[in-house]
Design an enzyme around this catalytic site. Structure first.
Site, PDB file in Angstrom:
ATOM      1  N   CYS A 104       0.866  -1.172   0.000  1.00 53.24           N
ATOM      2  CA  CYS A 104       0.000   0.000   0.000  1.00 53.24           C
ATOM      3  C   CYS A 104       0.904   1.223   0.000  1.00 53.24           C
ATOM      4  O   CYS A 104       1.778   1.359   0.855  1.00 53.24           O
ATOM      5  CB  CYS A 104      -0.889   0.000   1.239  1.00 53.24           C
ATOM      6  SG  CYS A 104      -1.831   1.527   1.460  1.00 53.24           S
ATOM      7  N   CYS A 107       0.610   3.316   3.436  1.00 58.23           N
ATOM      8  CA  CYS A 107       1.113   2.881   4.747  1.00 58.23           C
ATOM      9  C   CYS A 107       2.182   1.795   4.704  1.00 58.23           C
ATOM     10  O   CYS A 107       2.756   1.464   5.738  1.00 58.23           O
ATOM     11  CB  CYS A 107      -0.035   2.433   5.630  1.00 58.23           C
ATOM     12  SG  CYS A 107      -0.762   0.841   5.159  1.00 58.23           S
ATOM     13  N   CYS A 153      -7.108  -0.960   1.796  1.00 58.89           N
ATOM     14  CA  CYS A 153      -6.018  -1.476   2.614  1.00 58.89           C
ATOM     15  C   CYS A 153      -6.570  -1.723   4.016  1.00 58.89           C
ATOM     16  O   CYS A 153      -7.189  -0.840   4.608  1.00 58.89           O
ATOM     17  CB  CYS A 153      -4.868  -0.470   2.665  1.00 58.89           C
ATOM     18  SG  CYS A 153      -3.576  -0.917   3.851  1.00 58.89           S
ATOM     19  N   CYS A 156      -4.733   0.859   6.749  1.00 59.73           N
ATOM     20  CA  CYS A 156      -4.976   2.310   6.823  1.00 59.73           C
ATOM     21  C   CYS A 156      -6.307   2.731   6.220  1.00 59.73           C
ATOM     22  O   CYS A 156      -6.674   3.903   6.291  1.00 59.73           O
ATOM     23  CB  CYS A 156      -3.834   3.079   6.165  1.00 59.73           C
ATOM     24  SG  CYS A 156      -3.753   2.917   4.368  1.00 59.73           S
ATOM     25  N   CYS A 176      -8.678  -5.501  -9.222  1.00 55.06           N
ATOM     26  CA  CYS A 176      -8.301  -4.501 -10.214  1.00 55.06           C
ATOM     27  C   CYS A 176      -7.839  -3.257  -9.455  1.00 55.06           C
ATOM     28  O   CYS A 176      -8.640  -2.551  -8.849  1.00 55.06           O
ATOM     29  CB  CYS A 176      -9.528  -4.203 -11.077  1.00 55.06           C
ATOM     30  SG  CYS A 176      -9.177  -3.215 -12.518  1.00 55.06           S
TER      31      CYS A 176
END
Length: 192
Positions: A104, A107, A153, A156, A176
């Site tokens: 991510c 984070c 995510c 976060c 996607c």
């Protein structure tokens, strides 16, 4: 004897004390504000092995909107924090097939391994499963006059893309993703 001079001094003291507290709080918040450069250095410091070994599902990352704006580029902020979508086919990871882990970008949470990446011919990087089930979360998305499943995510809460049920075996899923929501950590050449 009147108390007016003492009240005046007490009022000045209280105002000065309040000003000192406000100034201290503002300087502390400014000192802890992460810049884009510092955030990029943080992401660059995560190794492939650290990403593979990061299975702690109890961590959460929270920042104010101002802090997110300070640490992310405007395009990253638009996608990660405002649920934007990047243009298909002209993004960083659509036709990218090196071996490694995708984090991510907000984070550093490991999200996908390159082994689960495939060419979905949609113009966005696509995966048939996350690196671990708990790495991502799902939310109902009713934007654009349709119902989709948003992928976020788990650490976060940032928007990273959508998941669809038209993917390949073995899961039948297509995660996607937006390239701007991801950060790639390559597998070192010396690891087998």
């Amino acid at each position: 004897m009147t108390l007016a001079p003492f009240r005046h001094v007490a009022l000045q003291f209280i105002c000065l004390y309040a000003l000192l507290i406000v100034t201290a709080c503002n300087s502390n918040s400014q000192q802890s504000m992460t810049t884009q450069e510092e955030h990029t250095e943080f992401l660059e410091s995560i190794t492939y092995q650290e990403a593979l070994n990061d299975t702690d599902n109890t961590k959460t990352v929270e920042h104010s909107q101002e802090e997110w704006k300070n640490m992310l580029s405007s395009g990253e902020f638009r996608i990660l924090r405002n649920k934007g979508t990047e243009i298909p086919y002209v993004n960083e990871y659509d036709g990218f097939y090196e071996e490694g882990v995708y984090l991510c970008r907000a984070c550093g949470n490991p999200l996908f391994h390159s082994e689960a990446k495939y060419n979905s011919r949609t113009g966005w990087p696509s995966f048939w499963e996350p690196i671990r089930e708990e790495a991502v979360g799902e939310k109902e998305d009713n934007s654009l006059f349709m119902t989709r499943t948003e992928t976020v995510c788990a650490r976060c809460g940032s928007h990273i893309g959508h998941v669809f049920d038209d993917g390949p075996d073995p899961t039948g899923l297509r995660y996607c993703m937006n390239s701007k929501a991801l950060y790639f950590v390559p597998k070192p050449d010396d690891e087998s």
